[in-house]
Design an enzyme around this catalytic site. Structure first.
Site, PDB file in Angstrom:
ATOM      1  N   LYS A  29      33.673 121.785  89.277  1.00  0.00           N
ATOM      2  CA  LYS A  29      32.864 120.620  88.906  1.00  0.00           C
ATOM      3  C   LYS A  29      33.543 119.825  87.793  1.00  0.00           C
ATOM      4  O   LYS A  29      33.568 118.596  87.810  1.00  0.00           O
ATOM      5  CB  LYS A  29      31.505 121.076  88.341  1.00  0.00           C
ATOM      6  CG  LYS A  29      30.528 121.642  89.313  1.00  0.00           C
ATOM      7  CD  LYS A  29      29.232 121.950  88.540  1.00  0.00           C
ATOM      8  CE  LYS A  29      28.163 122.567  89.376  1.00  0.00           C
ATOM      9  NZ  LYS A  29      26.940 122.846  88.595  1.00  0.00           N
ATOM     10  N   ASP A  86      23.115 120.078  88.379  1.00  0.00           N
ATOM     11  CA  ASP A  86      22.728 121.240  89.161  1.00  0.00           C
ATOM     12  C   ASP A  86      22.873 120.806  90.613  1.00  0.00           C
ATOM     13  O   ASP A  86      22.447 119.719  90.996  1.00  0.00           O
ATOM     14  CB  ASP A  86      21.299 121.687  88.880  1.00  0.00           C
ATOM     15  CG  ASP A  86      21.090 123.112  89.404  1.00  0.00           C
ATOM     16  OD1 ASP A  86      21.778 124.037  88.929  1.00  0.00           O
ATOM     17  OD2 ASP A  86      20.261 123.304  90.321  1.00  0.00           O
ATOM     18  N   SER A  87      23.524 121.657  91.388  1.00  0.00           N
ATOM     19  CA  SER A  87      23.843 121.247  92.746  1.00  0.00           C
ATOM     20  C   SER A  87      23.743 122.439  93.671  1.00  0.00           C
ATOM     21  O   SER A  87      23.628 123.579  93.227  1.00  0.00           O
ATOM     22  CB  SER A  87      25.248 120.638  92.782  1.00  0.00           C
ATOM     23  OG  SER A  87      26.158 121.436  92.057  1.00  0.00           O
ATOM     24  N   TYR A 169      31.281 126.255  98.752  1.00  0.00           N
ATOM     25  CA  TYR A 169      31.103 126.199 100.205  1.00  0.00           C
ATOM     26  C   TYR A 169      32.031 125.187 100.889  1.00  0.00           C
ATOM     27  O   TYR A 169      31.913 124.966 102.102  1.00  0.00           O
ATOM     28  CB  TYR A 169      29.638 125.867 100.535  1.00  0.00           C
ATOM     29  CG  TYR A 169      28.652 126.900 100.011  1.00  0.00           C
ATOM     30  CD1 TYR A 169      28.356 128.042 100.758  1.00  0.00           C
ATOM     31  CD2 TYR A 169      28.040 126.755  98.767  1.00  0.00           C
ATOM     32  CE1 TYR A 169      27.468 128.999 100.289  1.00  0.00           C
ATOM     33  CE2 TYR A 169      27.151 127.710  98.275  1.00  0.00           C
ATOM     34  CZ  TYR A 169      26.874 128.829  99.045  1.00  0.00           C
ATOM     35  OH  TYR A 169      26.002 129.772  98.574  1.00  0.00           O
ATOM     36  N   ASP A 170      32.942 124.583 100.134  1.00  0.00           N
ATOM     37  CA  ASP A 170      33.819 123.552 100.724  1.00  0.00           C
ATOM     38  C   ASP A 170      34.566 124.019 101.978  1.00  0.00           C
ATOM     39  O   ASP A 170      34.683 123.241 102.934  1.00  0.00           O
ATOM     40  CB  ASP A 170      34.832 123.040  99.679  1.00  0.00           C
ATOM     41  CG  ASP A 170      34.187 122.125  98.654  1.00  0.00           C
ATOM     42  OD1 ASP A 170      33.062 121.667  98.894  1.00  0.00           O
ATOM     43  OD2 ASP A 170      34.817 121.864  97.608  1.00  0.00           O
ATOM     44  N   LYS A 190      37.634 113.904  98.298  1.00  0.00           N
ATOM     45  CA  LYS A 190      36.304 114.487  98.074  1.00  0.00           C
ATOM     46  C   LYS A 190      35.535 113.633  97.067  1.00  0.00           C
ATOM     47  O   LYS A 190      34.340 113.375  97.226  1.00  0.00           O
ATOM     48  CB  LYS A 190      36.427 115.941  97.574  1.00  0.00           C
ATOM     49  CG  LYS A 190      35.061 116.586  97.349  1.00  0.00           C
ATOM     50  CD  LYS A 190      35.107 118.031  96.913  1.00  0.00           C
ATOM     51  CE  LYS A 190      33.700 118.523  96.561  1.00  0.00           C
ATOM     52  NZ  LYS A 190      33.656 119.856  95.976  1.00  0.00           N
ATOM     53  N   HIS A 195      28.503 114.438  97.017  1.00  0.00           N
ATOM     54  CA  HIS A 195      27.201 114.390  96.341  1.00  0.00           C
ATOM     55  C   HIS A 195      27.376 114.237  94.836  1.00  0.00           C
ATOM     56  O   HIS A 195      26.697 113.462  94.187  1.00  0.00           O
ATOM     57  CB  HIS A 195      26.431 115.681  96.664  1.00  0.00           C
ATOM     58  CG  HIS A 195      27.245 116.931  96.470  1.00  0.00           C
ATOM     59  ND1 HIS A 195      28.474 117.106  97.058  1.00  0.00           N
ATOM     60  CD2 HIS A 195      27.040 118.047  95.721  1.00  0.00           C
ATOM     61  CE1 HIS A 195      28.972 118.282  96.697  1.00  0.00           C
ATOM     62  NE2 HIS A 195      28.114 118.867  95.885  1.00  0.00           N
ATOM     63  N   ARG A 196      28.372 114.962  94.292  1.00  0.00           N
ATOM     64  CA  ARG A 196      28.607 114.907  92.833  1.00  0.00           C
ATOM     65  C   ARG A 196      29.170 113.547  92.438  1.00  0.00           C
ATOM     66  O   ARG A 196      28.766 112.975  91.418  1.00  0.00           O
ATOM     67  CB  ARG A 196      29.580 116.036  92.440  1.00  0.00           C
ATOM     68  CG  ARG A 196      29.860 116.143  90.935  1.00  0.00           C
ATOM     69  CD  ARG A 196      30.449 117.488  90.568  1.00  0.00           C
ATOM     70  NE  ARG A 196      29.535 118.548  90.923  1.00  0.00           N
ATOM     71  CZ  ARG A 196      29.658 119.293  92.045  1.00  0.00           C
ATOM     72  NH1 ARG A 196      30.663 119.122  92.853  1.00  0.00           N
ATOM     73  NH2 ARG A 196      28.763 120.210  92.322  1.00  0.00           N
TER      74      ARG A 196
HETATM   75  P1  ITT Z   1      27.118 125.582  86.137  1.00  0.00           P
HETATM   76  O1  ITT Z   1      25.660 125.964  86.294  1.00  0.00           O
HETATM   77  O2  ITT Z   1      27.762 126.229  84.977  1.00  0.00           O
HETATM   78  O3  ITT Z   1      27.305 124.089  86.190  1.00  0.00           O
HETATM   79  P2  ITT Z   1      27.344 126.778  88.774  1.00  0.00           P
HETATM   80  O4  ITT Z   1      28.469 126.968  89.739  1.00  0.00           O
HETATM   81  O5  ITT Z   1      26.476 127.974  88.470  1.00  0.00           O
HETATM   82  O6  ITT Z   1      27.929 126.164  87.422  1.00  0.00           O
HETATM   83  P3  ITT Z   1      25.069 125.453  89.964  1.00  0.00           P
HETATM   84  O7  ITT Z   1      24.068 126.351  89.342  1.00  0.00           O
HETATM   85  O8  ITT Z   1      24.782 123.973  90.010  1.00  0.00           O
HETATM   86  O9  ITT Z   1      26.486 125.564  89.269  1.00  0.00           O
HETATM   87  O10 ITT Z   1      25.353 125.988  91.447  1.00  0.00           O
HETATM   88  C1  ITT Z   1      26.087 125.220  92.298  1.00  0.00           C
HETATM   89  C2  ITT Z   1      26.601 126.055  93.421  1.00  0.00           C
HETATM   90  O11 ITT Z   1      26.428 125.291  94.637  1.00  0.00           O
HETATM   91  C3  ITT Z   1      28.106 126.266  93.265  1.00  0.00           C
HETATM   92  O12 ITT Z   1      28.392 127.460  92.585  1.00  0.00           O
HETATM   93  C4  ITT Z   1      28.568 126.266  94.706  1.00  0.00           C
HETATM   94  O13 ITT Z   1      28.358 127.531  95.248  1.00  0.00           O
HETATM   95  C5  ITT Z   1      27.620 125.272  95.372  1.00  0.00           C
HETATM   96  N1  ITT Z   1      28.181 123.903  95.292  1.00  0.00           N
HETATM   97  C6  ITT Z   1      27.729 122.864  94.535  1.00  0.00           C
HETATM   98  N2  ITT Z   1      28.513 121.793  94.676  1.00  0.00           N
HETATM   99  C7  ITT Z   1      29.486 122.150  95.523  1.00  0.00           C
HETATM  100  C8  ITT Z   1      30.612 121.501  96.039  1.00  0.00           C
HETATM  101  O14 ITT Z   1      30.928 120.269  95.673  1.00  0.00           O
HETATM  102  N3  ITT Z   1      31.391 122.166  96.891  1.00  0.00           N
HETATM  103  C9  ITT Z   1      31.097 123.423  97.269  1.00  0.00           C
HETATM  104  N4  ITT Z   1      30.083 124.134  96.801  1.00  0.00           N
HETATM  105  C10 ITT Z   1      29.265 123.502  95.932  1.00  0.00           C
END
Ligand code: ITT
Length: 209
Positions: A29, A86-87, A169-170, A190, A195-196
Site C-alpha cells: 500500500k 482500510d481495504s 490477492y493481486d 495498477k 480501488h486505492r
Molecule cells: P494496514 O492495516 O497496516 O494498512 P493491512 O494489510 O492489514 O495493512 P487492511 O486491514 O486494509 O490492511 O487489509 C487489506 C487486505 O486486503 C490486504 O492485506 C490484502 O490481503 C487485501 N488487499 C487490499 N488491497 C489490495 C490490493 O490492492 N491488492 C491485493 N490485495 C489487496
C-alpha cells in the site's frame, strides 16, 4: 531592477511540503500511495520512517470505520495529519467474504499465499465466473477535520496464481475487461485503475481544495 525575492521566486519553486503520515504497516500500500502523492505539496511519512509500526486493533464492522480507527490511533501518537486506508476483497459467491477480514482470511499470521489458496479452494465449489471487487476506504484526520474517499475495482477471481507484482490477492484477481491478473500489471498500470488509486486520488483532490 529585479530584487532578490523576485529573482528567487522566478528561479526556484518555493514549496513548503506538508507532512502526511500514512498509517499502514503494509509496504505494498505504502508504495502505491507514495506514488499517488508524488509531485504534490504533500510528503508521505511512513510508520517505518518514524521507527514504530504499532499493532492497531481494527474492530470496526466497515472499511470506513477501520480506516478511521487507524488514522485516529496514529494521530494520537504523533499529533500530525494522518491518512489511512482500510481495504479488502469482496467475493459475490461468498456473500462479500473475506471483506473487512481480507488480511487475515486464512487465520492469524497467515501469508498472502495462504489467503489465495484458501480463496481458490472455497470457490472451487462454485461455477465460474467468480465475480469480485476490491474496495478501499481512504481517510484523512488532523485531530479536527475528517475527509473521506472511496474506491472500487471490479473483476473476477481465477483459480491459478499469475504474476509477481503487487501484493495480497493481486495474483488471482483479473480486473474487468482485462486478460491479465493485477499481479501481471506494472505498478504504474495498477495505479491507474485500482480501488486505492481511485480513493486516494479523490482524497488528494479534497485536500488540495
Ligand atoms: P494496514 O492495516 O497496516 O494498512 P493491512 O494489510 O492489514 O495493512 P487492511 O486491514 O486494509 O490492511 O487489509 C487489506 C487486505 O486486503 C490486504 O492485506 C490484502 O490481503 C487485501 N488487499 C487490499 N488491497 C489490495 C490490493 O490492492 N491488492 C491485493 N490485495 C489487496
Amino acid at each position: 531592477m529585479m530584487d532578490l525575492f523576485q529573482w528567487f521566486g522566478k528561479n526556484f519553486k518555493l514549496k513548503t511540503m506538508k507532512k502526511l503520515i500514512f498509517a499502514t504497516g503494509n509496504k505494498g500500500k505504502l508504495k502505491e500511495v507514495k506514488k499517488i502523492f508524488e509531485n504534490t505539496d504533500y510528503k508521505i511519512i511512513s510508520l517505518y520512517d518514524l521507527g514504530d509500526v504499532p499493532e492497531i486493533i481494527e474492530d470496526g464492522n466497515t472499511y470506513e470505520a477501520n480506516s478511521l480507527i487507524k488514522a485516529k490511533a496514529i494521530y494520537n501518537i504523533h499529533k500530525l495529519p494522518v491518512i489511512a486506508d482500510d481495504s479488502g476483497l469482496s467475493v459475490e459467491q461468498l456473500n462479500g467474504v473475506p471483506g473487512v477480514y481480507s488480511a487475515r482470511y486464512a487465520g492469524e499470521n497467515c501469508t498472502y499465499d495462504d489467503n489465495n489458496q484458501k480463496l481458490i479452494k472455497e470457490l472451487a465449489k462454485f461455477d465460474e465466473p467468480h465475480n469480485a471487487k476490491f474496495v478501499c476506504s481512504a481517510v484523512f484526520f488532523d485531530g479536527e477535520n475528517i475527509k473521506k474517499a472511496f474506491g472500487e475495482l471490479h473483476g473476477e477471481i481465477i483459480s491459478e496464481f499469475k504474476g509477481t507484482h503487487g501484493f495480497g490477492y493481486d495474483p488471482v484477481f483479473v480486473p474487468k475487461d482485462s486478460d491479465r491478473t493485477l499481479a501481471e500489471f506494472s505498478s504504474e498500470e495498477k495505479n491507474k485503475i485500482s480501488h486505492r488509486a481511485i480513493a486516494f486520488n479523490t482524497l488528494k483532490k479534497l485536500l488540495e481544495n
